[in-house]
Design a protein around this motif. Sequence first.
Motif, short mmCIF file in Angstrom:
data_model
loop_
_atom_site.label_atom_id
_atom_site.label_comp_id
_atom_site.label_asym_id
_atom_site.label_seq_id
_atom_site.Cartn_x
_atom_site.Cartn_y
_atom_site.Cartn_z
N ARG A 70 0.84 -1.20 0.00
CA ARG A 70 0.00 0.00 0.00
C ARG A 70 0.87 1.25 0.00
O ARG A 70 1.82 1.33 0.77
CB ARG A 70 -0.86 -0.05 1.27
N ASP A 181 -2.29 -2.92 -3.74
CA ASP A 181 -3.32 -2.55 -2.75
C ASP A 181 -3.57 -1.06 -3.00
O ASP A 181 -3.29 -0.55 -4.10
CB ASP A 181 -2.80 -2.84 -1.33
N MET A 182 -4.06 -0.34 -2.00
CA MET A 182 -4.36 1.08 -2.20
C MET A 182 -3.12 1.85 -2.67
O MET A 182 -2.05 1.71 -2.10
CB MET A 182 -4.82 1.71 -0.89
N GLY A 183 -3.28 2.64 -3.70
CA GLY A 183 -2.21 3.52 -4.16
C GLY A 183 -1.15 2.82 -5.01
O GLY A 183 -0.18 3.46 -5.43
N ARG A 220 -7.58 -10.35 -13.09
CA ARG A 220 -7.10 -9.94 -11.76
C ARG A 220 -7.52 -8.51 -11.44
O ARG A 220 -7.87 -8.18 -10.31
CB ARG A 220 -5.57 -10.09 -11.64
N THR A 224 -11.26 -8.23 -7.29
CA THR A 224 -11.78 -7.91 -5.95
C THR A 224 -13.22 -7.41 -6.07
O THR A 224 -14.11 -7.83 -5.33
CB THR A 224 -10.87 -6.89 -5.24
N PHE A 253 -13.69 4.92 -5.16
CA PHE A 253 -13.95 4.61 -6.57
C PHE A 253 -12.63 4.34 -7.28
O PHE A 253 -12.37 4.81 -8.37
CB PHE A 253 -14.72 5.79 -7.22
N GLY A 254 -11.78 3.57 -6.59
CA GLY A 254 -10.51 3.15 -7.20
C GLY A 254 -10.71 1.78 -7.82
O GLY A 254 -11.78 1.47 -8.35
N ASN A 255 -9.69 0.94 -7.74
CA ASN A 255 -9.79 -0.39 -8.36
C ASN A 255 -11.02 -1.15 -7.85
O ASN A 255 -11.87 -1.57 -8.64
CB ASN A 255 -8.50 -1.18 -8.07
N VAL A 256 -11.14 -1.29 -6.54
CA VAL A 256 -12.20 -2.14 -5.99
C VAL A 256 -13.58 -1.48 -6.15
O VAL A 256 -14.52 -2.10 -6.65
CB VAL A 256 -11.92 -2.45 -4.50
N ASP A 276 -15.06 9.56 -3.54
CA ASP A 276 -13.63 9.23 -3.54
C ASP A 276 -12.91 10.40 -2.88
O ASP A 276 -13.55 11.27 -2.30
CB ASP A 276 -13.11 8.88 -4.95
N ILE A 277 -11.59 10.45 -3.01
CA ILE A 277 -10.83 11.49 -2.32
C ILE A 277 -11.20 12.90 -2.84
O ILE A 277 -11.05 13.88 -2.13
CB ILE A 277 -9.31 11.19 -2.43
N ALA A 327 -15.27 1.00 0.29
CA ALA A 327 -14.20 0.44 -0.57
C ALA A 327 -13.01 1.38 -0.60
O ALA A 327 -12.40 1.61 -1.64
CB ALA A 327 -14.74 0.19 -1.98
N ALA A 328 -12.70 1.97 0.56
CA ALA A 328 -11.54 2.88 0.61
C ALA A 328 -10.71 2.57 1.86
O ALA A 328 -9.94 1.61 1.85
CB ALA A 328 -12.01 4.33 0.57
N LEU A 329 -10.91 3.34 2.91
CA LEU A 329 -10.02 3.27 4.07
C LEU A 329 -10.55 2.38 5.19
O LEU A 329 -11.74 2.06 5.22
CB LEU A 329 -9.83 4.68 4.64
N ASN A 351 -10.50 -3.08 3.69
CA ASN A 351 -10.02 -3.86 4.83
C ASN A 351 -10.34 -3.12 6.12
O ASN A 351 -10.11 -1.91 6.22
CB ASN A 351 -8.52 -4.10 4.70
N1 LIG Z 1 -6.84 -3.89 -4.83
C1 LIG Z 1 -7.18 -5.07 -4.32
O1 LIG Z 1 -7.10 -6.11 -5.00
C2 LIG Z 1 -7.73 -5.16 -2.94
C3 LIG Z 1 -8.01 -4.05 -2.18
N2 LIG Z 1 -8.60 -4.19 -0.95
C4 LIG Z 1 -8.93 -3.03 -0.13
O2 LIG Z 1 -9.88 -2.22 -0.83
C5 LIG Z 1 -9.70 -0.85 -0.47
C6 LIG Z 1 -9.51 -0.03 -1.73
O3 LIG Z 1 -8.36 -0.51 -2.42
P1 LIG Z 1 -8.11 -0.17 -3.97
O4 LIG Z 1 -9.39 0.06 -4.65
O5 LIG Z 1 -7.16 -1.19 -4.46
O6 LIG Z 1 -7.33 1.19 -3.84
P2 LIG Z 1 -7.22 2.36 -4.93
O7 LIG Z 1 -6.02 3.12 -4.54
O8 LIG Z 1 -7.33 1.85 -6.30
O9 LIG Z 1 -8.52 3.24 -4.64
C7 LIG Z 1 -8.78 3.83 -3.40
C8 LIG Z 1 -10.01 4.71 -3.54
O10 LIG Z 1 -10.32 5.25 -2.27
C9 LIG Z 1 -10.50 6.65 -2.41
N3 LIG Z 1 -10.22 7.32 -1.15
C10 LIG Z 1 -9.03 7.53 -0.53
N4 LIG Z 1 -9.21 8.24 0.58
C11 LIG Z 1 -10.54 8.47 0.68
C12 LIG Z 1 -11.36 9.15 1.60
N5 LIG Z 1 -10.82 9.74 2.67
N6 LIG Z 1 -12.70 9.19 1.38
C13 LIG Z 1 -13.25 8.59 0.30
N7 LIG Z 1 -12.53 7.93 -0.62
C14 LIG Z 1 -11.20 7.87 -0.43
C15 LIG Z 1 -9.54 7.05 -3.52
O11 LIG Z 1 -9.87 8.31 -4.06
C16 LIG Z 1 -9.79 5.90 -4.48
O12 LIG Z 1 -10.97 6.14 -5.22
C17 LIG Z 1 -8.52 -0.84 0.50
O13 LIG Z 1 -9.00 -0.93 1.82
C18 LIG Z 1 -7.76 -2.10 0.14
O14 LIG Z 1 -6.96 -2.59 1.19
C19 LIG Z 1 -8.93 -5.41 -0.46
C20 LIG Z 1 -8.67 -6.54 -1.17
C21 LIG Z 1 -7.97 -6.52 -2.42
#
Ligand SMILES: NC(=O)C1=CN([C@@H]2O[C@H](COP(=O)(O)OP(=O)(O)OC[C@H]3O[C@@H](n4cnc5c(N)ncnc54)[C@H](O)[C@@H]3O)[C@@H](O)[C@H]2O)C=CC1
Length: 450
Positions: A70, A181-183, A220, A224, A253-256, A276-277, A327-329, A351
């Motif tokens: 992350r 993971d995130m970022g 892949r 998720t 609204f990132g990957n997941v 999202d952020i 689906a963020a923090l 998570n």
């Molecule tokens: N990428 C993966 O395969 C997996 C991810 N996860 C979990 O899913 C969650 C999201 O991960 P990804 O989508 O991969 O990350 P990402 O980095 O692709 O997207 C994160 C999203 O959260 C938003 N975000 C960040 N801070 C925020 C806030 N304060 N308020 C609202 N939105 C906010 C971002 O703008 C972005 O849209 C995390 O908790 C990660 O650990 C869990 C299992 C697998």
Amino acid sequence: MNALAATSRNFKQAARLLGLDSKLEKSLLIPFREIKVECTIPKDDGSLVSYVGFRVQHDNARGPMKGGIRYHPELVLKLRSLQSPLQYVIIGVFPIIAYIRTRSVESGLLQNLVDPDEVNALAQLMTWKTAVANIPYGGAKGGIGCAPGELSISELERLTRVFTQKIHDLIGTHTDVPAPDMGTNSQTMAWMLDEYSKFHGYSPAVVTGKPVDLGGSLGRDAATGRGVLFATEALLREHGKSISGQRFVIQGFGNVGSWAAQLIYENGGKVVAVSDISGAIKNSKGIDVPSLLKHTIEKRGVKGFNGADPIDANSILVEDCDVLIPAALGGVINRENANGIRAKFIIEAANHPTDPEADEILSKKGVVILPDILANSGGVTVSYFEWVQNIQGFMWEEEKVNNELKTYMTNGFKDVKEMCQTHNCDLRMGAFTLGVNRVARATVLRGWEA
Ligand SMILES: NC(=O)C1=CN([C@@H]2O[C@H](COP(=O)(O)OP(=O)(O)OC[C@H]3O[C@@H](n4cnc5c(N)ncnc54)[C@H](O)[C@@H]3O)[C@@H](O)[C@H]2O)C=CC1
Ligand SMILES: O=C(O)CCC(=O)C(=O)O
């Protein structure tokens, strides 16, 4: 409650339900290894910047340790919250150090410190998650406390390569296999693979979530979010409902989050609010998700989308809906906002989004929570398929990946429900008892003989 305290509390409750021996319980809780490394890189302007990178390897009883990397400023040491004088008094000798550090963090001097507890909790969750998914892995997690959006592509590449140089001896195809993971994303994994291969020879199975051109698995990227869809379908079916006709709110609204939104939309669900952020938006008649995806790619965020109204980002979790998907923090659903939540179902795509105190409040309100270690296990499950394909040197069709994923998610849900019946507990404890029991059995079978 801090993430590690929350995760360990859930683990201990599961251990009690299972009647685990206290020595075994202790050995399962202590991480296998914690790695902390300094990562200094030249920025594009020539100045130097130092970051702290972490990899916590929690457990390997069931196989190589597995989990994401992350990049997020959330990993910055959370001393900023220690600001009330009362807190300084309560924690005795710590206040002076805390005060100095708080000031340092605020003034930017220590801006790259990483919170080891957060990574530790995430690593522990991976151990129970891979066991719930019934894939032959243990758990790990890593991260760098940095704001990836503020770094150029070449700075991110240098940072990833330096981090990999520092940990290459401690990861490996049969030791510890990182993923995004995130970022971080498939490009981050491509740099890790390249850097690792300089030391150990070409080793595609050392990371998963790679670009398909470098041995990544088809499916892949969406896995998720697709797993979230399959798990939600299984839960709703049990309550006599389906995706179609339900109203969904999604935080992140990132990957997941974006894949979950797209697949829910394609299956007839109505996505009524997203954040999202950059901000939050709402359309009670349902957001046109494909158009929002286009907007987000062009504008780098959901803010300004003209097919919905802007709303206060802080209110996203309490918006009116049937299904809420954080689906963020982590830690976003807590005692401050739990009473205001109007959803009937919460699907934990992020998570540890729900604090144990909120768990109790929501359970009294009759809200059904599908826990993270089941709901978001689709990502690591397809990571496992990717690793298998790399080891076999044979690539699967996307349809096979998605069909296998559905089987694993459906089996995971069924196994968790059985544990709920056996231990008369909710879905979170059903998932924790399932995961902890599988890891405990493997640990005992392997033994402790030195
Ligand atoms: N990428 C993966 O395969 C997996 C991810 N996860 C979990 O899913 C969650 C999201 O991960 P990804 O989508 O991969 O990350 P990402 O980095 O692709 O997207 C994160 C999203 O959260 C938003 N975000 C960040 N801070 C925020 C806030 N304060 N308020 C609202 N939105 C906010 C971002 O703008 C972005 O849209 C995390 O908790 C990660 O650990 C869990 C299992 C697998
Ligand atoms: O795909 C993986 O190995 C890691 C996924 C992950 O970090 C997670 O499930 O939280």
